[in-house]
Design a protein around this motif. Structure first.
Motif, PDB file in Angstrom:
ATOM      1  N   GLU A 169     -47.217   6.814 -16.012  1.00 62.50           N
ATOM      2  CA  GLU A 169     -47.988   6.127 -17.052  1.00 62.50           C
ATOM      3  C   GLU A 169     -49.246   6.909 -17.396  1.00 62.50           C
ATOM      4  O   GLU A 169     -49.648   7.815 -16.666  1.00 62.50           O
ATOM      5  N   HIS A 207     -52.804   8.303 -17.688  1.00 70.98           N
ATOM      6  CA  HIS A 207     -53.929   8.410 -16.753  1.00 70.98           C
ATOM      7  C   HIS A 207     -55.120   9.046 -17.460  1.00 70.98           C
ATOM      8  O   HIS A 207     -55.697  10.035 -16.979  1.00 70.98           O
ATOM      9  N   ASP A 251     -49.110   9.106 -10.099  1.00 71.41           N
ATOM     10  CA  ASP A 251     -48.722   8.198  -9.011  1.00 71.41           C
ATOM     11  C   ASP A 251     -47.530   8.739  -8.228  1.00 71.41           C
ATOM     12  O   ASP A 251     -47.431   8.551  -7.005  1.00 71.41           O
ATOM     13  N   HIS A 289     -48.900   2.747  -6.901  1.00 73.08           N
ATOM     14  CA  HIS A 289     -49.263   2.313  -8.265  1.00 73.08           C
ATOM     15  C   HIS A 289     -49.750   0.870  -8.266  1.00 73.08           C
ATOM     16  O   HIS A 289     -49.066  -0.022  -7.735  1.00 73.08           O
ATOM     17  N   GLY A 290     -50.909   0.639  -8.858  1.00 73.74           N
ATOM     18  CA  GLY A 290     -51.521  -0.690  -8.866  1.00 73.74           C
ATOM     19  C   GLY A 290     -50.614  -1.782  -9.420  1.00 73.74           C
ATOM     20  O   GLY A 290     -50.572  -2.888  -8.891  1.00 73.74           O
ATOM     21  N   HIS A 344     -58.501   3.927 -11.332  1.00 70.08           N
ATOM     22  CA  HIS A 344     -57.404   4.483 -12.140  1.00 70.08           C
ATOM     23  C   HIS A 344     -57.872   5.746 -12.850  1.00 70.08           C
ATOM     24  O   HIS A 344     -58.805   5.690 -13.650  1.00 70.08           O
TER      25      HIS A 344
HETATM   26 ZN    ZN Z   1     -50.425   3.980 -11.675  1.00 65.88          ZN
END
Ligand code: ZN
Length: 255
Positions: A36, A38, A47, A122-123, A169
């Motif tokens: 994703e 960043h 990630d 990953h959050g 992030h």
């Molecule tokens: Zn992530």
């Protein structure tokens, strides 16, 4: 021969070499990540690279301390709907994510591994990985542990980072770790404009409120990457790997 003995990556071992390690005490680590956005200064694979690096370093430390370990390829596709507005983001839905994680963990269990760790990087996956660990422990009949590496290493990360207490992030922490292992994926010239001018705080501890990242930050970044250094990144990897190796070696976690 010596190279094979020290290798921890599933995909670099033959089927027979993997099966030779499938003893009850072996820890099988499945890194789980996401691809994703960043921010303007980091490539989308952060990630994936970081979860793989933490997992492989932890596995090498486990082996050095006498616990056999193996690391599957990283599951790069995760839950990133909240990043979609920035572009460059690939996401699964929750049901598919659970099914993919389950399929890999089930395969690992069927080959005789009895200590399975889902190592999340990953959050957006945190809750789903905990759920997967619960569901799979029940359905596979073997302990499946879920961990998110920076939460597991919170106390140690706080002593290394200067601008923030833990991973946010595309921040001081993630940028430092990318500088350490994937410098070609860091656009140093874009770091200054990665700093958000609008930055909404997350929900308070104990609360969960999912928000699109576009509502939380104007650059796609949470935190400030300007103080990132490769040395901090190296220290973060070592701290996370050491913590995970310590915890995953404890028989009480599995018995
Ligand atoms: Zn992530």
């Amino acid at each position: 021969m010596a190279e094979t003995a020290s290798e921890v990556a599933w995909a670099r071992l033959t089927a027979a070499e993997i099966q030779a390690r499938a003893a009850p005490g072996t820890v099988a680590i499945i890194p789980v990540a996401s691809v994703e956005q960043h921010g303007p200064h980091l490539a989308t694979g952060v990630d994936m690279w970081l979860a793989t690096e933490v997992a492989e370093r932890a596995a090498r430390k486990l082996k050095q301390a006498g616990t056999e370990a193996v690391v599957t390829p990283c599951l790069w596709s995760g839950l990133a709907e909240h990043h979609m507005a920035f572009g460059g983001t690939l996401t699964l839905d929750e049901a598919t994510f659970g099914a993919v994680v389950g399929g890999v963990a089930r395969s690992v269990a069927r080959h005789g591994f009895r200590r399975i760790a889902l190592l999340n990087g990953h959050g957006g996956n945190i809750e789903a990985i905990s759920t997967a660990a619960i569901v799979l422990t029940r359905s596979l009949g073997v302990p499946v542990v879920g961990a998110t590496y920076w939460i597991a290493s919170e106390d140690r990360f706080a002593t290394i980072l200067e601008a923030q207490p833990n991973v946010m992030h595309a921040c001081e922490a993630e940028t430092s770790m990318m500088m350490a292992i994937q410098p070609g994926c860091v656009r140093e010239g874009n770091i200054a404009r990665a700093v958000p001018t609008r930055f909404a705080p997350p929900a308070p501890p104990g609360f969960k409120r999912q928000r699109p990242f576009a509502e939380m930050t104007d650059t796609g970044v949470l935190g400030d990457p300007r103080s990132a250094t490769p040395a901090k990144g190296e220290a973060l990897f070592e701290a996370a790997a050491a913590r995970l190796a310590e915890e995953l070696a404890r028989p009480e976690l599995w018995n």
